[in-house]
Design a protein around this motif. Structure first.
Motif, mmCIF file in Angstrom:
data_model
loop_
_atom_site.group_PDB
_atom_site.id
_atom_site.type_symbol
_atom_site.label_atom_id
_atom_site.label_comp_id
_atom_site.label_asym_id
_atom_site.label_seq_id
_atom_site.Cartn_x
_atom_site.Cartn_y
_atom_site.Cartn_z
ATOM 1 N N UNK A 46 24.439 64.066 80.530
ATOM 2 C CA UNK A 46 24.861 63.612 79.205
ATOM 3 C C UNK A 46 26.358 63.854 79.019
ATOM 4 N N UNK A 47 26.807 65.056 79.385
ATOM 5 C CA UNK A 47 28.227 65.365 79.260
ATOM 6 C C UNK A 47 29.076 64.497 80.192
ATOM 7 N N UNK A 48 28.582 64.222 81.386
ATOM 8 C CA UNK A 48 29.323 63.370 82.318
ATOM 9 C C UNK A 48 29.479 61.959 81.763
ATOM 10 N N UNK A 50 29.419 61.121 78.539
ATOM 11 C CA UNK A 50 30.314 61.194 77.379
ATOM 12 C C UNK A 50 31.775 61.321 77.805
ATOM 13 N N UNK A 51 32.046 62.215 78.730
ATOM 14 C CA UNK A 51 33.434 62.425 79.161
ATOM 15 C C UNK A 51 33.974 61.200 79.891
ATOM 16 N N UNK A 52 33.153 60.600 80.745
ATOM 17 C CA UNK A 52 33.601 59.398 81.469
ATOM 18 C C UNK A 52 33.887 58.261 80.495
ATOM 19 N N UNK A 53 33.040 58.106 79.489
ATOM 20 C CA UNK A 53 33.252 57.034 78.512
ATOM 21 C C UNK A 53 34.484 57.304 77.653
ATOM 22 N N UNK A 54 34.676 58.555 77.277
ATOM 23 C CA UNK A 54 35.823 58.864 76.429
ATOM 24 C C UNK A 54 37.145 58.763 77.174
ATOM 25 N N UNK A 55 37.159 59.133 78.447
ATOM 26 C CA UNK A 55 38.410 59.148 79.203
ATOM 27 C C UNK A 55 38.638 57.893 80.046
ATOM 28 N N UNK A 59 37.652 50.633 78.157
ATOM 29 C CA UNK A 59 36.327 50.551 77.545
ATOM 30 C C UNK A 59 36.472 50.296 76.053
ATOM 31 N N UNK A 60 35.503 49.590 75.500
ATOM 32 C CA UNK A 60 35.557 49.302 74.070
ATOM 33 C C UNK A 60 35.163 50.531 73.260
ATOM 34 N N UNK A 61 35.527 50.518 71.998
ATOM 35 C CA UNK A 61 35.167 51.617 71.100
ATOM 36 C C UNK A 61 33.658 51.718 70.970
ATOM 37 N N UNK A 62 32.985 50.588 70.979
ATOM 38 C CA UNK A 62 31.520 50.576 70.870
ATOM 39 C C UNK A 62 30.877 51.333 72.047
ATOM 40 N N UNK A 63 31.396 51.140 73.236
ATOM 41 C CA UNK A 63 30.876 51.835 74.412
ATOM 42 C C UNK A 63 31.164 53.324 74.316
ATOM 43 N N UNK A 67 28.148 56.229 73.892
ATOM 44 C CA UNK A 67 27.959 57.267 74.911
ATOM 45 C C UNK A 67 27.816 58.650 74.300
ATOM 46 N N UNK A 68 28.111 58.795 73.030
ATOM 47 C CA UNK A 68 28.023 60.097 72.373
ATOM 48 C C UNK A 68 26.718 60.308 71.614
ATOM 49 N N UNK A 69 25.899 59.286 71.488
ATOM 50 C CA UNK A 69 24.648 59.382 70.731
ATOM 51 C C UNK A 69 23.609 60.129 71.564
ATOM 52 N N UNK A 70 23.137 61.274 71.072
ATOM 53 C CA UNK A 70 22.135 62.024 71.838
ATOM 54 C C UNK A 70 20.864 61.214 72.057
ATOM 55 N N UNK A 71 20.215 61.416 73.171
ATOM 56 C CA UNK A 71 18.974 60.786 73.634
ATOM 57 C C UNK A 71 19.177 59.319 73.993
ATOM 58 N N UNK A 72 19.939 58.578 73.217
ATOM 59 C CA UNK A 72 20.122 57.144 73.465
ATOM 60 C C UNK A 72 21.422 56.810 74.180
ATOM 61 N N UNK A 73 22.180 57.801 74.581
ATOM 62 C CA UNK A 73 23.489 57.514 75.175
ATOM 63 C C UNK A 73 23.385 56.704 76.464
#
Length: 88
Positions: A46-48, A50-55, A59-63, A67-73
């Protein structure tokens, strides 16, 4: 598909499998050992994601937010990545 999109797609798929395994374990046998092993693995994935999507670049803001939504990321990120790959 760029390297970031491929890595994020693979991480998202693994994260989805790990959360499904945890939920199946919870709904059936509820094996504590399996949960003890899968819990940290799922957390790391989950952290991987989130961090990959943020950095990740391009990537679009939607993506990034998905990636930060728990369970559904994992599933949200995979859907958003397919849309990004089509538009690229």
């Amino acid at each position: 598909m760029t390297g970031v999109l491929r890595a994020l797609a693979a991480l998202s798929a693994l994260e989805t499998v790990s959360v499904l395994a945890l939920l199946i374990n919870l709904g059936t046998v509820h094996d504590a050992t399996l949960a003890r092993v899968l819990g940290p693995v799922h957390g790391a994935l989950y952290l991987a994601v989130a961090v990959t999507a943020l950095l990740g670049r391009g990537l679009t803001t939607r993506t990034r937010v998905g990636a930060l939504v728990p369970v559904l990321s994992g599933p949200l990120t995979m859907v958003n990545l397919r849309q990004e790959a089509r538009s690229a």
